[in-house]
Design an enzyme around this catalytic site. Structure first.
Site, PDB file in Angstrom:
ATOM      1  N   SER A 128     -13.170  -9.590   2.986  1.00  0.00           N
ATOM      2  CA  SER A 128     -11.816  -9.232   1.660  1.00  0.00           C
ATOM      3  C   SER A 128     -11.371  -8.110   1.998  1.00  0.00           C
ATOM      4  O   SER A 128     -11.628  -7.006   1.881  1.00  0.00           O
ATOM      5  CB  SER A 128     -12.137  -9.906   0.374  1.00  0.00           C
ATOM      6  OG  SER A 128     -10.742  -9.393  -0.750  1.00  0.00           O
TER       7      SER A 128
ATOM      8  N   ARG B 265       3.635 -20.038   2.971  1.00  0.00           N
ATOM      9  CA  ARG B 265       3.397 -19.949   3.560  1.00  0.00           C
ATOM     10  C   ARG B 265       3.278 -21.671   4.340  1.00  0.00           C
ATOM     11  O   ARG B 265       3.396 -21.421   5.440  1.00  0.00           O
ATOM     12  CB  ARG B 265       1.804 -19.226   4.099  1.00  0.00           C
ATOM     13  CG  ARG B 265       2.193 -17.864   4.443  1.00  0.00           C
ATOM     14  CD  ARG B 265       1.320 -17.106   5.273  1.00  0.00           C
ATOM     15  NE  ARG B 265       1.286 -15.721   4.552  1.00  0.00           N
ATOM     16  CZ  ARG B 265       1.979 -14.504   4.587  1.00  0.00           C
ATOM     17  NH1 ARG B 265       2.617 -14.933   5.667  1.00  0.00           N
ATOM     18  NH2 ARG B 265       1.035 -13.367   3.780  1.00  0.00           N
TER      19      ARG B 265
ATOM     20  N   ARG C 183      -5.531 -23.537   0.462  1.00  0.00           N
ATOM     21  CA  ARG C 183      -4.735 -24.151   1.742  1.00  0.00           C
ATOM     22  C   ARG C 183      -5.704 -24.509   2.498  1.00  0.00           C
ATOM     23  O   ARG C 183      -4.815 -25.207   3.511  1.00  0.00           O
ATOM     24  CB  ARG C 183      -4.651 -22.719   2.239  1.00  0.00           C
ATOM     25  CG  ARG C 183      -3.210 -22.210   1.606  1.00  0.00           C
ATOM     26  CD  ARG C 183      -3.282 -20.335   2.621  1.00  0.00           C
ATOM     27  NE  ARG C 183      -1.821 -20.332   2.125  1.00  0.00           N
ATOM     28  CZ  ARG C 183      -1.589 -18.964   1.879  1.00  0.00           C
ATOM     29  NH1 ARG C 183      -2.006 -18.321   3.090  1.00  0.00           N
ATOM     30  NH2 ARG C 183      -0.546 -18.778   1.326  1.00  0.00           N
TER      31      ARG C 183
ATOM     32  N   LYS D 175      -6.262 -19.227  -1.626  1.00  0.00           N
ATOM     33  CA  LYS D 175      -5.390 -18.276  -1.403  1.00  0.00           C
ATOM     34  C   LYS D 175      -3.887 -18.920  -2.442  1.00  0.00           C
ATOM     35  O   LYS D 175      -4.782 -19.354  -3.314  1.00  0.00           O
ATOM     36  CB  LYS D 175      -5.132 -19.116  -0.023  1.00  0.00           C
ATOM     37  CG  LYS D 175      -5.572 -17.910   1.514  1.00  0.00           C
ATOM     38  CD  LYS D 175      -5.622 -16.671   0.750  1.00  0.00           C
ATOM     39  CE  LYS D 175      -7.241 -15.838   1.999  1.00  0.00           C
ATOM     40  NZ  LYS D 175      -6.310 -14.289   1.500  1.00  0.00           N
TER      41      LYS D 175
ATOM     42  N   ASP E  65      -4.041 -15.726   7.487  1.00  0.00           N
ATOM     43  CA  ASP E  65      -2.766 -16.074   6.269  1.00  0.00           C
ATOM     44  C   ASP E  65      -2.009 -16.961   7.351  1.00  0.00           C
ATOM     45  O   ASP E  65      -0.733 -17.458   7.403  1.00  0.00           O
ATOM     46  CB  ASP E  65      -2.005 -15.052   6.041  1.00  0.00           C
ATOM     47  CG  ASP E  65      -2.778 -13.989   5.153  1.00  0.00           C
ATOM     48  OD1 ASP E  65      -3.225 -14.833   4.525  1.00  0.00           O
ATOM     49  OD2 ASP E  65      -2.437 -13.051   4.949  1.00  0.00           O
TER      50      ASP E  65
ATOM     51  N   ARG F  72       0.948  -0.925  -0.054  1.00  0.00           N
ATOM     52  CA  ARG F  72       0.018  -0.251   0.375  1.00  0.00           C
ATOM     53  C   ARG F  72       0.098   1.085  -0.268  1.00  0.00           C
ATOM     54  O   ARG F  72       0.293   2.718  -0.104  1.00  0.00           O
ATOM     55  CB  ARG F  72      -1.320   0.139   1.023  1.00  0.00           C
ATOM     56  CG  ARG F  72      -2.134  -1.713   1.147  1.00  0.00           C
ATOM     57  CD  ARG F  72      -2.595  -1.221   2.284  1.00  0.00           C
ATOM     58  NE  ARG F  72      -4.358  -2.077   2.535  1.00  0.00           N
ATOM     59  CZ  ARG F  72      -3.945  -3.337   1.677  1.00  0.00           C
ATOM     60  NH1 ARG F  72      -3.102  -4.213   1.951  1.00  0.00           N
ATOM     61  NH2 ARG F  72      -5.393  -3.908   1.923  1.00  0.00           N
TER      62      ARG F  72
HETATM   63  C1  S3P Z   1      -4.552  -8.140   2.476  1.00  0.00           C
HETATM   64  C2  S3P Z   1      -5.700  -9.686   2.405  1.00  0.00           C
HETATM   65  C3  S3P Z   1      -6.125 -10.950   2.587  1.00  0.00           C
HETATM   66  C4  S3P Z   1      -4.217 -11.162   2.730  1.00  0.00           C
HETATM   67  C5  S3P Z   1      -3.841 -11.715   2.118  1.00  0.00           C
HETATM   68  C6  S3P Z   1      -3.544 -10.112   1.918  1.00  0.00           C
HETATM   69  C7  S3P Z   1      -3.948  -7.565   1.619  1.00  0.00           C
HETATM   70  O1  S3P Z   1      -6.698 -10.990   1.412  1.00  0.00           O
HETATM   71  O2  S3P Z   1      -4.959 -13.301   3.215  1.00  0.00           O
HETATM   72  O3  S3P Z   1      -2.193 -12.140   2.267  1.00  0.00           O
HETATM   73  O4  S3P Z   1      -3.311  -7.310   2.008  1.00  0.00           O
HETATM   74  O5  S3P Z   1      -5.437  -7.071   1.789  1.00  0.00           O
HETATM   75  P1  S3P Z   1      -8.127 -11.021   1.448  1.00  0.00           P
HETATM   76  O6  S3P Z   1      -8.660  -9.425   0.787  1.00  0.00           O
HETATM   77  O7  S3P Z   1      -8.058 -11.858   0.015  1.00  0.00           O
HETATM   78  O8  S3P Z   1      -9.111 -11.713   2.179  1.00  0.00           O
END
Ligand code: S3P
Length: 429
Positions: free
Chosen positions: A168, A389, A347, A343, A316, A28
């Site tokens: 999400s 992971r 997983r 994922k 995660d 980000r």
């Molecule tokens: C993330 C959000 C999660 C996570 C991923 C990173 C992010 O996924 O599993 O490793 O940086 O916004 P989801 O948004 O699909 O839940």
């Protein structure tokens, strides 16, 4: 293919480590820096493959980005100033890069093709392409925009009220990033709260974001101003050593500067409920992204149920949580976690199949898994299946398994934790 051959530890894990920077926050910081006005300086940036792919994609979109180790400088140009790339944008293994970048590209009035590795090619993209289409972006791709390769031509984005069917952060962030550049107000409501790094960081870049329960909204057209971002350590990376400290006999591990954002700390709740001996000190930086130091020692653990609102806070960490459960007395049930199927690998399958090879009593369910402990694991040939992971979870399993654990495709750890095996080694001396 790289292969690691690891054997049970004779002594425990002892010492202090700094885990690498948070993956979600590193992505980000680069993306928001690119669309902000001015120069954004990022420290403790995660040099994992995923985040390096984010840098490469935004460089192809015309943003000057300098990287010197963990220090990154992003010369932001402001909203609507990206340029049409002459090459395809390749996100590698990174779901966060592709989904958030599509949100940013949704209002770019040029054409891009976005691809990734074979794992990305199996991950569902309609969860973002659908709302972005509703907002006005033109997106095409395999199976009507469900899978990569995707092509996008953005422009004329209008705000929407989007009710996401999944919890999400990637979906929430993609819609908010599109809405930020569009006309009117954009609102996202999710079924359960997902990680809130986007909301927090947009505010740090000077944007006004309103949060009301599970609904986040912002007004389109707001300018972002460059910021200095100090990335905390990644709790998802720390989780491997938290579990290692708890399950390897004679261990005491201190993890410094770990991110403690409450939307990410589910693993700490679970460790505490299972009876782990852990303490948190020196909590700081609560305004931006809280962080602190965590100490964990070898612990007697008991099985618990992990479900509901806790799941997005540790999604995660479920691979390493499954290993933890093999060392807890009684049964651990993980449910409401069907998101695991989409994922980097499925997983539920990869965790259950690889842990079974080491002798774990574990079974897959429709929305999670059931683990019976406590079990003495044994050596075998296992495989990360290209999932970072899974590779790291198997690395920690080797510390307690009788006999040799041979991990195929161990190079996958570089996606989020390039020096994972070095740090594991360091704690053994
Ligand atoms: C993330 C959000 C999660 C996570 C991923 C990173 C992010 O996924 O599993 O490793 O940086 O916004 P989801 O948004 O699909 O839940």
């Amino acid at each position: 293919m790289e292969v690691k051959r690891l054997t049970k530890l004779k002594n425990g894990l002892n010492g202090t480590i700094f885990v690498p920077g948070d993956k979600s926050i590193s992505h980000r910081a680069v993306m928001f820096g690119a669309i902000a006005e001015g120069t954004t300086k990022i420290t403790n940036f995660l040099q994992g493959e995923d985040c390096l792919n984010t840098i490469a994609c935004f460089q192809k979109l015309g943003i000057k980005i300098e990287q010197n180790g963990n220090d990154v400088t992003v010369y932001g140009k402001g909203l609507q100033r990206l340029v049409e790339p002459t090459e395809v944008l390749d996100v590698g293994n990174s779901g966060t890069t592709i989904r958030l970048m599509l949100g940013i590209l949704a209002n770019a009035s040029f054409h891009c093709t976005v691809i990734g590795d074979p794992s990305i090619g199996k991950r569902p993209m309609k969860r973002v392409t659908e709302p972005l289409r509703q907002m006005g972006a033109k997106i095409d791709g395999r199976e009507d925009g469900q899978y990569t390769p995707l092509s996008i031509r953005g422009g004329n984005i209008k705000g929407i009220h989007y009710r996401s069917p999944v919890a999400s952060a990637q979906v929430k962030s993609a819609v908010l990033l599109a809405g930020l550049q569009g006309e009117g107000v954009t609102t996202v409501t999710e079924p359960l709260q997902s990680r809130d790094h986007t909301e927090r960081m947009l505010r740090t870049f000077g944007c006004c974001v309103t949060v009301d329960g599970l609904t986040v909204s912002l007004e389109g057209g707001q300018k972002l101003s460059a910021a200095n971002i100090e990335v905390p350590g990644d709790i998802s990376s720390a989780a491997f050593f938290l579990v290692a400290g708890a399950i390897v006999p004679n261990s005491k591990v201190v993890l410094k500067n770990v991110g403690l954002n409450p939307t990410r700390t589910g693993i700490l709740d679970v460790l505490s409920q299972m009876g782990a001996n852990l303490s948190i000190d020196n909590i700081r930086n609560e305004e931006f992204e809280p962080c602190g130091d965590i100490t964990i020692e070898t612990s007697q653990l008991r099985g618990i149920e992990v479900s509901g609102t806790l799941i997005p806070k540790l999604i995660d960490e479920i691979p390493i949580l499954a290993l933890l459960a093999t060392q807890a007395e009684g049964t651990t049930v993980i449910k409401d976690a069907e998101e695991l199927k989409v994922k980097e690998t499925n997983r539920i399958d990869t965790v259950v199949n690889e842990l079974k090879k080491l002798g774990a009593h574990i079974e897959a369910t429709e929305d999670g898994m059931i683990v019976h402990g406590k079990t003495q694991l044994h050596g075998n040939v296992v495989n990360s299946h290209g999932d970072h992971r899974i590779g790291m979870m198997l690395g920690i399993a080797s510390c307690i398994a009788d006999g040799e654990v041979i991990i195929e495709n161990s190079e996958a750890v570089a996606v989020s934790y390039p020096n994972f095996f070095e740090q594991l080694h360091m704690l053994q001396n």
